[in-house]
Design an enzyme around this catalytic site. Sequence first.
Site, mmCIF file in Angstrom:
data_model
loop_
_atom_site.group_PDB
_atom_site.id
_atom_site.type_symbol
_atom_site.label_atom_id
_atom_site.label_comp_id
_atom_site.label_asym_id
_atom_site.label_seq_id
_atom_site.Cartn_x
_atom_site.Cartn_y
_atom_site.Cartn_z
ATOM 1 N N GLY A 18 0.770 -1.240 0.000
ATOM 2 C CA GLY A 18 0.000 0.000 0.000
ATOM 3 C C GLY A 18 0.797 1.283 0.000
ATOM 4 N N GLU B 74 4.228 -6.782 0.673
ATOM 5 C CA GLU B 74 3.622 -7.042 -0.633
ATOM 6 C C GLU B 74 3.411 -5.732 -1.401
ATOM 7 O OE1 GLU B 74 0.224 -9.028 0.834
ATOM 8 O OE2 GLU B 74 1.324 -10.829 1.383
ATOM 9 N N PRO B 75 4.492 -5.053 -1.781
ATOM 10 C CA PRO B 75 4.357 -3.800 -2.522
ATOM 11 C C PRO B 75 4.008 -4.060 -3.989
ATOM 12 C CG PRO B 75 6.654 -4.401 -2.368
ATOM 13 C CD PRO B 75 5.895 -5.437 -1.588
ATOM 14 N N ARG C 263 2.348 -0.952 -6.395
ATOM 15 C CA ARG C 263 2.467 0.364 -7.017
ATOM 16 C C ARG C 263 3.836 0.996 -6.754
ATOM 17 N NH1 ARG C 263 -2.061 3.657 -7.704
ATOM 18 N NH2 ARG C 263 -3.058 2.396 -6.091
ATOM 19 N N ARG D 94 -7.399 4.975 -14.966
ATOM 20 C CA ARG D 94 -7.317 5.555 -13.624
ATOM 21 C C ARG D 94 -7.907 6.970 -13.541
ATOM 22 N NH1 ARG D 94 -3.282 6.758 -11.175
ATOM 23 N NH2 ARG D 94 -3.968 6.127 -9.093
ATOM 24 N N TYR E 50 -10.781 6.928 -10.892
ATOM 25 C CA TYR E 50 -10.384 7.462 -9.591
ATOM 26 C C TYR E 50 -10.164 8.976 -9.590
ATOM 27 C CZ TYR E 50 -9.022 2.533 -8.823
ATOM 28 O OH TYR E 50 -9.005 1.169 -8.729
ATOM 29 N N CYS F 142 -16.133 7.174 -26.975
ATOM 30 C CA CYS F 142 -17.406 7.915 -26.953
ATOM 31 C C CYS F 142 -17.981 7.984 -25.544
ATOM 32 C CB CYS F 142 -18.396 7.285 -27.925
ATOM 33 S SG CYS F 142 -17.905 7.483 -29.639
#
Length: 454
Positions: free
Chosen positions: A270, A304-305, A307, A343, A347, A375
């Site tokens: 995270g 557990e990286p 990003r 993204r 987001y 579109c």
Amino acid sequence: MAASLPVAPASVLGADPDPSFAELLAARSHLSMHAHDGLMVEEVPLARIAAVVGTPTWVYSAGALRRRARALKSALDGAGLRASVHYAVKANTSLAVLKVLADEGLGADVVSEGELRAARAAGIPGSGIVFSGVGKTERELRLAIAEDIAQINLESAEEAEALSALATSLGRTARVALRVNPDVDARTHAKITTGRSENKFGVAIEDAPALYARLAALPGLEPVGVATHIGSQITSGMAAYRAAYARLAELVQALRAEGLPVRHIDCGGGLGIPYRDEPAPMPEALAGAIKATLGPLGLPVMLEPGRWIAGPPGLLLASVVLQKQGTNRRFLVLDAAMNDLVRPAMYDAWHGILPVGPVDFVAPASPADVVGPVCETGDTFARGRALPSLKPRALVAFLDAGAYGAVMSSTYNMRPFAAEVMVDGTRFAVVRDRQTYDELLGGNRLPAWLGGAP
């Protein structure tokens, strides 16, 4: 020869200006601007990649991947932690990316059969793989058992019972960790937070002692530890991590008091990255938080990286289709779209956008909405972004797109998947071919009653 870099902000929105092109470039050591060749990834001009491969194309820096993997491992070693790093494959499933990280000694955190198979294909041994996720199917669990992976993170009592029955029927024992939900707000985007009580992940931490004892009693299961993961893109400091890990430490102490075995702690991932110019914690800060809260237990830890490892080393290379002047806005229409990089639409994510050409890089900038050809009004990458006037076929690069970029692509509007390229020093190679239209249509079948083959 490096080009002179503009110092004007890359936004003209006033109150909270975006970082300038120079600032975006300076923060990403694998990128540089050459006075003649334009924007470079390591020692390869992006214009050369576009000429050979076309656009849109994902581009990954092998050197940046290696540096980030080593920086994280160095931070953990510097804190005196016994730690293993398992890259979160969901961030980027490219076999080339996985192989670079496997060669750096990283394992894998997977959430599907496909990811497990990708990790194994990249050379990551079963002993280096952790299987997470709330909805593992029987087929996926069978494969995990057959591959004798390091551990399966169980997320419910129901899953524990099902795995016990399956492992017993196969005459095998599955190593498992119990994922707990510490009810900690990581203060990240609501769609990527995972550690609050209303999220679907893990079991309530107050229910964990009884369930862990149940795991120890169930046939076919070998409980080896506890796990948590509180969210993705955490940039608000270490407070949420410290709170979650403190609750984990209390849980481990309670389990030990009951004589239950705990061999290690899975700390999840995270750790966020600065897409714009927001402050983001460094691996040393995370290592310090782990040492302060979990260090006294004397147990190995797992991280557990995803990003943090894969995001900055990747970019999306696109071409301008046309520049359109609307009533009140200038639009830059690209050949990349929301089906490629979703993204921003999903987001409201911010990505730096750099002109690739050396002349464009230093040209005067004015506000433009950067959009794709899909579109949907939602097919918008940026609004009011300061960019120069760009002619058709001019190139732009979306920064920090190595994580949750290509893996979240679709073929919406029947647009083929983009190519993927890896750069390593002076060389580059296509590591995933651009999907052809024949391949895009190939899976379709007409039933016999509509004239299809019987």
